[in-house]
Write a protein that holds these residues in place. Structure first.
Motif, short mmCIF file in Angstrom:
data_model
loop_
_atom_site.label_atom_id
_atom_site.label_comp_id
_atom_site.label_asym_id
_atom_site.label_seq_id
_atom_site.Cartn_x
_atom_site.Cartn_y
_atom_site.Cartn_z
N VAL A 1 41.40 51.43 166.45
CA VAL A 1 40.36 50.42 166.61
C VAL A 1 40.77 49.40 167.68
CG1 VAL A 1 39.16 48.51 165.44
CG2 VAL A 1 39.39 50.71 164.32
N GLY A 2 42.03 49.01 167.69
CA GLY A 2 42.50 48.07 168.71
C GLY A 2 42.37 48.63 170.11
N LEU A 3 42.79 49.87 170.30
CA LEU A 3 42.68 50.49 171.63
C LEU A 3 41.23 50.70 172.04
CD1 LEU A 3 45.62 53.04 171.46
CD2 LEU A 3 45.49 50.95 172.83
N LEU A 4 40.38 51.12 171.09
CA LEU A 4 38.96 51.26 171.39
C LEU A 4 38.35 49.90 171.77
CD1 LEU A 4 37.58 53.75 168.73
CD2 LEU A 4 37.43 53.97 171.20
N GLY A 5 38.69 48.87 171.00
CA GLY A 5 38.19 47.53 171.31
C GLY A 5 38.64 47.05 172.67
N LEU A 6 39.89 47.32 173.01
CA LEU A 6 40.41 46.93 174.32
C LEU A 6 39.70 47.69 175.43
CD1 LEU A 6 42.56 45.19 175.71
CD2 LEU A 6 44.11 47.14 175.53
N ALA A 7 39.54 48.99 175.25
CA ALA A 7 38.86 49.79 176.28
C ALA A 7 37.40 49.39 176.43
CB ALA A 7 38.96 51.28 175.93
N ILE A 8 36.74 49.17 175.32
CA ILE A 8 35.32 48.82 175.37
C ILE A 8 35.12 47.42 175.94
CG2 ILE A 8 33.32 48.30 173.91
CD1 ILE A 8 34.11 50.74 172.25
N SER A 9 36.02 46.50 175.61
CA SER A 9 35.84 45.13 176.09
C SER A 9 35.92 45.05 177.60
CB SER A 9 36.87 44.20 175.46
OG SER A 9 38.16 44.47 175.94
N HIS A 10 36.58 45.99 178.24
CA HIS A 10 36.63 46.01 179.70
C HIS A 10 35.42 46.70 180.31
CE1 HIS A 10 40.53 44.21 180.07
NE2 HIS A 10 41.03 45.04 179.16
N ARG A 11 34.71 47.49 179.53
CA ARG A 11 33.58 48.26 180.06
C ARG A 11 32.22 47.60 179.81
NH1 ARG A 11 35.89 52.19 182.74
NH2 ARG A 11 37.47 53.39 181.70
N VAL A 12 32.09 46.86 178.71
CA VAL A 12 30.80 46.25 178.40
C VAL A 12 30.76 44.83 178.93
CG1 VAL A 12 30.46 47.68 176.36
CG2 VAL A 12 31.50 45.44 176.12
N GLY A 13 29.56 44.31 179.05
CA GLY A 13 29.39 42.94 179.52
C GLY A 13 29.84 41.93 178.48
N ARG A 14 29.93 40.68 178.91
CA ARG A 14 30.38 39.61 178.04
C ARG A 14 29.51 39.47 176.80
NH1 ARG A 14 30.03 33.82 180.34
NH2 ARG A 14 28.41 33.61 178.80
N ALA A 15 28.22 39.69 176.96
CA ALA A 15 27.29 39.53 175.83
C ALA A 15 27.51 40.58 174.75
CB ALA A 15 25.85 39.61 176.34
N TRP A 16 28.07 41.72 175.10
CA TRP A 16 28.23 42.81 174.14
C TRP A 16 29.61 42.88 173.53
CZ3 TRP A 16 24.34 45.75 172.42
CH2 TRP A 16 23.13 45.69 173.13
N ARG A 17 30.59 42.17 174.06
CA ARG A 17 31.97 42.31 173.59
C ARG A 17 32.12 42.00 172.11
NH1 ARG A 17 34.45 39.68 178.79
NH2 ARG A 17 34.47 41.56 180.05
N THR A 18 31.72 40.81 171.69
CA THR A 18 31.92 40.42 170.29
C THR A 18 31.15 41.32 169.33
OG1 THR A 18 32.38 38.15 170.94
CG2 THR A 18 31.73 38.52 168.65
N PRO A 19 29.87 41.62 169.56
CA PRO A 19 29.18 42.51 168.62
C PRO A 19 29.81 43.90 168.52
CG PRO A 19 27.58 41.38 169.99
CD PRO A 19 28.93 41.06 170.55
N VAL A 20 30.22 44.47 169.65
CA VAL A 20 30.77 45.82 169.63
C VAL A 20 32.13 45.85 168.93
CG1 VAL A 20 31.67 47.67 171.09
CG2 VAL A 20 29.47 46.66 171.61
N ILE A 21 32.98 44.88 169.24
CA ILE A 21 34.28 44.85 168.58
C ILE A 21 34.12 44.59 167.09
CG2 ILE A 21 36.46 43.59 168.47
CD1 ILE A 21 36.30 43.35 171.53
N THR A 22 33.21 43.71 166.72
CA THR A 22 32.94 43.46 165.30
C THR A 22 32.43 44.73 164.62
OG1 THR A 22 32.43 41.15 165.78
CG2 THR A 22 31.65 42.03 163.68
#
Length: 141
Positions: free
Chosen positions: A53-74
Motif C-alpha cells: 500500500v505504501g509503494l502504491l501510494g507513493l507511485a500514485i501520488s506522483h502520477r495523479v494531480g494534487r486534487a486526487w492524491r488524498t482521496p486515492v491514498i485514503t
C-alpha cells in the motif's frame, strides 16, 4: 488526561490478557489458531500489506494531480484494511470461531460491494477536490 487514558488502556490490556490465558491452555488447536490471529495478522500486515500500500501510494501520488492524491491514498488504505479483515473468512470459510450472523453471507460479494463504495467515494472526493482546485484564485508567489 494522558495518564488517565494510559491507565484505562493498561487496564483493558490486562483484562484482555486475563480473558486470553484460558484459551491458550485449552487445546493445541486453539493455541495454534490464536497464534495465527495474533501473530500471523501483524506479520501479514507489516511484511506484505503495508509495504504494498505504501509503494502504491507513493507511485500514485506522483502520477495523479494534487486534487486526487488524498482521496486515492485514503481509498488504498481503507481497501487494504477491508481486504485484511476479510482474509480469514475468504481463506477458509469457517476458520475463526463461529459467530452467529457472520457466516451466513457471501463474504466475497460483501467485500466487492464495500470496495465499490469506497472507490465511488474516492471518485466523488477527487471530483470535488478537482473542482475546488480549479475554482480557487491563483496564488501570488
Amino acid at each position: 488526561m494522558r495518564w488517565v487514558l494510559g491507565a484505562i488502556g493498561a487496564g483493558l490490556l490486562g483484562w484482555g490478557a486475563i480473558l486470553l490465558l484460558p484459551l491458550l491452555f485449552t487445546s493445541l488447536g486453539d493455541t495454534v489458531s490464536l497464534g495465527g490471529w495474533l501473530i500471523g495478522g501483524p506479520i501479514l500486515h507489516d511484511a506484505v500489506i503495508a509495504p504494498v500500500v505504501g509503494l502504491l501510494g507513493l507511485a500514485i501520488s506522483h502520477r495523479v494531480g494534487r486534487a486526487w492524491r488524498t482521496p486515492v491514498i485514503t481509498g488504498l488504505v481503507v481497501s487494504a484494511v477491508l481486504v485484511t479483515l476479510s482474509v480469514p473468512w475468504l481463506w477458509r470459510t469457517f476458520a475463526p470461531y463461529v459467530n452467529p450472523g457472520l457466516h451466513d453471507r457471501n463474504v466475497l460479494l460483501g467485500l466487492v460491494i464495500a470496495l465499490g463504495v469506497v472507490w465511488l467515494a474516492v471518485l466523488a472526493a477527487g471530483l470535488l477536490n478537482r473542482r475546488r482546485v480549479s475554482a480557487a484564485p491563483p496564488v501570488d508567489g
